[in-house]
Design an enzyme around this catalytic site. Sequence first.
Site, mmCIF file in Angstrom:
data_model
loop_
_atom_site.group_PDB
_atom_site.id
_atom_site.type_symbol
_atom_site.label_atom_id
_atom_site.label_comp_id
_atom_site.label_asym_id
_atom_site.label_seq_id
_atom_site.Cartn_x
_atom_site.Cartn_y
_atom_site.Cartn_z
ATOM 1 N N TRP A 34 38.268 -1.966 76.015
ATOM 2 C CA TRP A 34 38.495 -1.411 77.350
ATOM 3 C C TRP A 34 37.959 -2.349 78.427
ATOM 4 C CZ3 TRP A 34 34.917 2.217 80.312
ATOM 5 C CH2 TRP A 34 35.548 2.717 81.455
ATOM 6 N N TYR A 67 45.326 -0.246 77.417
ATOM 7 C CA TYR A 67 44.317 -1.203 77.862
ATOM 8 C C TYR A 67 44.977 -2.514 78.269
ATOM 9 C CZ TYR A 67 40.588 1.770 75.880
ATOM 10 O OH TYR A 67 39.712 2.802 75.589
ATOM 11 N N SER A 166 40.617 12.222 72.306
ATOM 12 C CA SER A 166 39.758 11.536 73.271
ATOM 13 C C SER A 166 39.797 12.272 74.591
ATOM 14 C CB SER A 166 40.207 10.079 73.463
ATOM 15 O OG SER A 166 39.361 9.411 74.386
ATOM 16 N N GLN A 192 36.699 10.919 70.744
ATOM 17 C CA GLN A 192 36.157 9.778 71.472
ATOM 18 C C GLN A 192 35.825 10.243 72.888
ATOM 19 O OE1 GLN A 192 37.734 5.390 72.741
ATOM 20 N NE2 GLN A 192 37.695 5.863 70.553
ATOM 21 N N SER A 222 31.180 4.328 76.892
ATOM 22 C CA SER A 222 30.359 4.447 78.101
ATOM 23 C C SER A 222 28.962 4.955 77.803
ATOM 24 C CB SER A 222 31.048 5.339 79.145
ATOM 25 O OG SER A 222 32.135 4.687 79.742
ATOM 26 N N LEU A 224 26.516 3.241 78.178
ATOM 27 C CA LEU A 224 25.787 2.680 79.309
ATOM 28 C C LEU A 224 26.485 3.035 80.613
ATOM 29 C CD1 LEU A 224 24.897 -0.845 77.884
ATOM 30 C CD2 LEU A 224 23.388 1.123 78.140
ATOM 31 N N ARG A 258 29.776 -5.799 85.367
ATOM 32 C CA ARG A 258 31.085 -5.148 85.298
ATOM 33 C C ARG A 258 31.504 -4.606 86.664
ATOM 34 N NH1 ARG A 258 32.349 -1.400 80.290
ATOM 35 N NH2 ARG A 258 32.381 -3.463 79.369
ATOM 36 N N GLY A 321 31.053 -2.601 74.763
ATOM 37 C CA GLY A 321 31.945 -3.452 75.533
ATOM 38 C C GLY A 321 31.277 -4.805 75.710
#
Length: 377
Positions: A34, A67, A166, A192, A222, A224, A258, A321
Site C-alpha cells: 500500500w 494499489y 477487510s 484485514q 496501519s 503505526l 510518509r 510498509g
Amino acid sequence: MSQENYPEYDPKDIPFRRLGNSGLRVPLFSLGGWLTLGGSVKGDPVKHIIKTAWDNGINMFDCAESYAGGQSEIEIGRVIKELGFRRSDLIVTTKIFWGVRKGPNASGLSRKHVIEGTKESLQRLQLDYVDVIFAHRSDHTVPMEEVVRAFNYVIEQGWAFYWGTSEWSAQEIEEAHHIAHKLGLIAPIAEQCQHSLVSRERPEREYAPLYRSYKLSTTVFSALAGGSSPARYDAPLIQPWHTEAPVQYNEGVPEDSRLSVQQEQMFKDKVTWLQSPEGKKQIEQVRKLTELAENELGCKVSHLALAWVARNPNTATVILGASRPEQVLDNLKALEVIPKLTPEVLEKIEKIVDNKPSVWPTYGRPSLDPIVHLREI
C-alpha cells in the site's frame, strides 16, 4: 528454474501463527504494498525491499488490485519472478473491490467483478493463484449470498486457497459466516483491519464475539497509524529513514516521511488534524510513550507500537510498509520488544493512551471469575 536453484527460505527468528481457523501459517510480520511498492517506489528499489524482507524471514506479501492502479501487483509479481522464489515458500495475498478502471461493473463485490478482478490480479502478479484473497470493503448493493458464492467459486477454481474481509463490520462478517454455514460454502477466515494504539474499538471490542465464535484473526495494517501519526515523526526517537539524527518536537514533517512523500488527501488531512486540540493531545501521548520506550525498554516508540499490536493473540500478522530496505530491518526490531511488554509495562501504556475500549456492562452484577476462563460478552 530447476528445483535445486530456488533460494532456500529461512524464517530466521520470526514466529508464525495460524491465520484464523485455517491451517495456513503466516509470519507475525509481513510486507505490504500500500502506497509504496508500485506507487512511490518502483523498479529495482522494490526488489531490494522485498529481498531484504525475504532475507530476514518475511515470506508474506500483501497487495490489492487498486494499489497504485494495479502497479503494486505488477511490481510485486515481477520481483517474485526475478528473484526466483519457490511459490510454495511464499504467502501472497491480494484484495478485490476498488478495481483499476471506471465502469458500472469494474468495482465492488458482484460475482462478475470478484471473478474478473481476481483473474486480472493474477495476470498482473504473474501467478496461478494467491494464498488469500480479501474483499477489500463490504458492498451493500450486492446480496451477501452472491458475495459468498463468488469467493467460494474463486477458491474452487484454484485461484485462491482462502478468502477474508477487510474493513467489514462485525455484523457483515457474521452474516457471511451464517450464509456460508447454511449453504455449505467456505467462510472468510480473517479480517484485514486497522489496529494501533490510537485505533482500537473495532478490533478489540466489536470483533471480540467473532474471535470466540469463529477463531477469526486479523491481518493488521496501519499499526503505526499509516505512517502518519506522531509516532512516525514527532517523537524524539523517530527519525527520517536516511538519518540517525533525532527529529525534534514541532520541527514539522521530515521530507522523506510518509506524510511528505504521499500527497493523498487523507495524509494532508492528518497534518491539519495534528494541529487541533485532539491532535496535540495525541502528540503528547506519543512523547510519553517515547520516554517509556527509550527509558524502560531501550527501543524506539515505533518498535513499541508494532510490538504492542503483535502481542495481541488475535493478531495473525502485522503488515509492514516500507519505502527503503532499512525500514524493514528497523521495524523487525519490534520482535525484541514483545517479550518486554510485561503486565506492568502494558498498564503504563494504558495509562498513557487512556483509550481502552469499554467492557460490556454487568448491570450491577459482579464480574465473572476470570479463573474459569469465561469471557464476558
